[in-house]
Design an enzyme around this catalytic site. Structure first.
Site, PDB file in Angstrom:
ATOM      1  CE1 TYR A 221       7.400   1.130   2.688  1.00 36.42           C
ATOM      2  CE2 TYR A 221       9.568   0.246   2.159  1.00 36.42           C
ATOM      3  CZ  TYR A 221       8.583   0.548   3.086  1.00 36.42           C
ATOM      4  OH  TYR A 221       8.798   0.295   4.424  1.00 36.42           O
TER       5      TYR A 221
ATOM      6  CG  PHE B 279      13.068   7.296   6.267  1.00 31.50           C
ATOM      7  CD1 PHE B 279      13.083   8.686   6.262  1.00 31.50           C
ATOM      8  CD2 PHE B 279      13.011   6.641   5.033  1.00 31.50           C
ATOM      9  CE1 PHE B 279      13.051   9.401   5.060  1.00 31.50           C
ATOM     10  CE2 PHE B 279      12.969   7.349   3.829  1.00 31.50           C
ATOM     11  CZ  PHE B 279      12.984   8.724   3.849  1.00 31.50           C
ATOM     12  CD  GLU B 280       7.167   2.569   6.112  1.00 30.07           C
ATOM     13  OE1 GLU B 280       6.148   3.142   6.548  1.00 30.07           O
ATOM     14  OE2 GLU B 280       7.209   1.363   5.891  1.00 30.07           O
ATOM     15  CB  ILE B 281       9.040   8.879   1.418  1.00 36.32           C
ATOM     16  CG1 ILE B 281       9.769   9.789   2.411  1.00 36.32           C
ATOM     17  CG2 ILE B 281       8.128   9.713   0.497  1.00 36.32           C
ATOM     18  CD1 ILE B 281      10.683  10.829   1.758  1.00 36.32           C
TER      19      ILE B 281
END
Ligand code: GDP
Ligand code: MN
Length: 349
Positions: free
Chosen positions: A178, A235-237
Site C-alpha cells: 500500500y 491516490f493509491e497504488i
C-alpha cells in the site's frame, strides 16, 4: 536527409494503441477510476496528466467503474486517450445500496443533523455509498479480479513530475502492499465511533494484527485513541490481493455491521489507512515521495530543487503540504526513522 526514429522497444500488441517506450515485462496491474458520466471532462484531465508523466511509456490498462451505465461519449473520449486497454464496469446494486441491517430513517436523520452542522458531505447519501464502495467492494468487481495491482485516479487531479520507472514493479520488487503521496488528519465529526469499532476488531481478530505494524502512525497512546492520521486515498497504488485477504474482509465486514458508513460518514481513506497500519508490516507501506501530486486542496511536491529539475516538475516547493501542521507525513517519517530531506524547514507553515 531525415533520420528514421528508433523503433519502439515494446510494440503494443493492439495496433490501434500507441507504442510503449519502456522496455521489459509488465505487471498484472491497472488504473482504476470510480466516476459518474458527468465527471468525464475532469477525469480526462487526470488521465492526460497520468499518460503524459507515466503511462504513455507503459500502456497499462484502465478500469472505469460506475453505479450507472457509462454513456457512449464517456467511453469514446476516455478510450481515445488511455494508452492501454479500457474497460467499463457497472457496479452491482448489492454493492451500492443499503444493507438490510441499516435503519434508513436513522440514516436520513443523521444526514439532516450533519447538514445543519455543515459537516463536509454530511448531508450526502451518494457520498456515503461511494465511501462504502471504495472501502469494501471495488477490489471485488469482476473487472478487477483479473489484476493484482491497482492505481486509483480521481477526476481533477494533477501529476507534476515525470515518473520514469514502473511503479507497479517497484511495489512488487520491494514487497510493498500500500502506498500514498499525501497524508493528513481526518475531521473528527465524520468518524466519532470508528475507533471503537477498530478496537472491537482487534479484540475479536487478534490474529489479523501483524507484528511490526504502524500503530504509532494512527495512535499516539498505544491504541487507546485514534489520532485521525490517514493516507489520502484519492491516490493509491496498492495490492488487490491484500484487500481481498480474509484479514481485510473481516475488517470491512465488522465496520460495515457497525453502521458507521451511514450513521456517521466514515471515509474510505481512514478505513484503508487503519487497515494498512494494523494489518501490514511497516516495511509494506510506501511513501511515493517522487510522485508529485495534487488533489484539491493539497499538493505533494518533492522537497529539493535538483529532483524537480531532473524530473521536469511543474510544482512549487512552497505548495508542498508534507511538512505543514495538518499533514501526518512527518509522523510517518518519524515512526520509520526516515531522515527529513534537506530544506524541509522552508516548506513549513
Ligand atoms: P472527494 O475527493 O472526497 O471530494 O470526493 P469526489 O467527489 O472526488 O469523489 C470521490 C470519487 O468517487 C471520485 O472518483 C468520483 O468521481 C467518485 N464518485 C463520487 N460520487 C459518485 C457517485 O455517486 N457515483 C459514481 N459513479 N462515482 C462517484
Ligand atoms: Mn476527489
Amino acid at each position: 536527409a531525415l533520420k528514421p526514429a528508433s523503433p519502439p522497444t515494446t510494440p503494443n500488441p493492439d495496433s490501434k494503441l500507441p507504442p510503449a517506450t519502456a522496455s521489459g515485462e509488465r505487471m498484472n496491474a491497472t488504473f482504476v477510476t470510480l466516476a459518474r458520466n458527468e465527471d468525464l471532462w475532469e477525469i480526462l484531465k487526470s488521465i492526460r496528466s497520468v499518460e503524459d508523466r507515466f503511462n504513455r511509456k507503459f500502456n497499462y490498462d484502465w478500469v472505469f467503474l460506475n453505479d450507472k451505465e457509462f454513456n457512449d461519449e464517456f467511453k469514446k473520449m476516455t478510450s481515445a486517450i488511455v494508452s492501454g486497454k479500457t474497460k467499463y464496469g457497472l457496479i452491482p446494486t448489492e454493492h451500492w445500496s443499503y444493507p438490510d441491517f441499516i435503519d434508513q430513517k436513522r440514516a436520513a436523520a443523521v444526514r439532516q443533523e450533519m447538514k445543519e452542522k455543515q459537516i463536509i458531505y454530511g448531508d450526502s447519501e451518494s457520498y456515503r455509498h461511494m465511501c462504502r464502495y471504495e472501502s469494501g467492494f471495488f477490489f471485488r468487481h469482476p473487472l478487477l479480479l483479473d489484476y493484482e495491482w491497482y492505481w486509483r485516479v480521481e477526476p481533477s487531479v494533477k501529476f507534476f513530475c515525470d515518473i520514469n520507472y514502473d511503479t507497479f514493479k517497484f511495489m512488487a520488487e520491494n514487497k510493498k502492499k500500500y502506498s500514498f503521496t499525501l497524508s493528513l488528519h481526518e475531521y473528527e465529526a465524520t468518524i466519532p465511533t470508528l475507533w471503537d469499532s477498530v478496537k472491537n476488531f482487534t479484540k475479536m481478530y487478534p490474529q489479523h494484527i501483524v507484528e511490526g505494524n504502524s500503530l504509532k502512525f494512527i495512535s499516539d497512546d498505544e491504541g487507546k485513541t485514534y489520532n485521525n492520521c490517514h493516507f489520502w486515498s484519492n491516490f493509491e497504488i496498492g495490492n488487490l490481493n491484500w484487500l481481498r485477504s480474509q484479514a481485510y474482509l473481516d475488517f470491512f465486514e465488522l465496520l460495515d455491521q457497525a453502521g458507521g458508513f451511514f450513521y456517521e460518514r466514515w471515509g474510505d481513506a481512514p478505513v484503508h489507512s487503519i487497515a494498512a497500519a494494523l494489518m501490514l508490516k511497516k516495511e509494506e507501506l510506501h511513501f511515493f515521495n517522487d510522485i508529485a501530486y495534487y488533489h484539491v486542496p493539497f499538493t505533494h511536491c518533492p522537497t529539493g530543487e535538483k529532483f524537480r529539475i531532473d524530473h521536469k516538475c511543474t510544482c512549487q516547493s512552497t505548495d508542498n503540504f508534507d511538512w505543514k501542521g495538518y499533514s501526518c507525513t512527518s509522523k510517518f517519517y518519524e515512526i520509520n526513522g526516515l531522515p527529513r530531506p534537506e530544506g524541509y524547514e522552508n516548506e513549513q507553515d
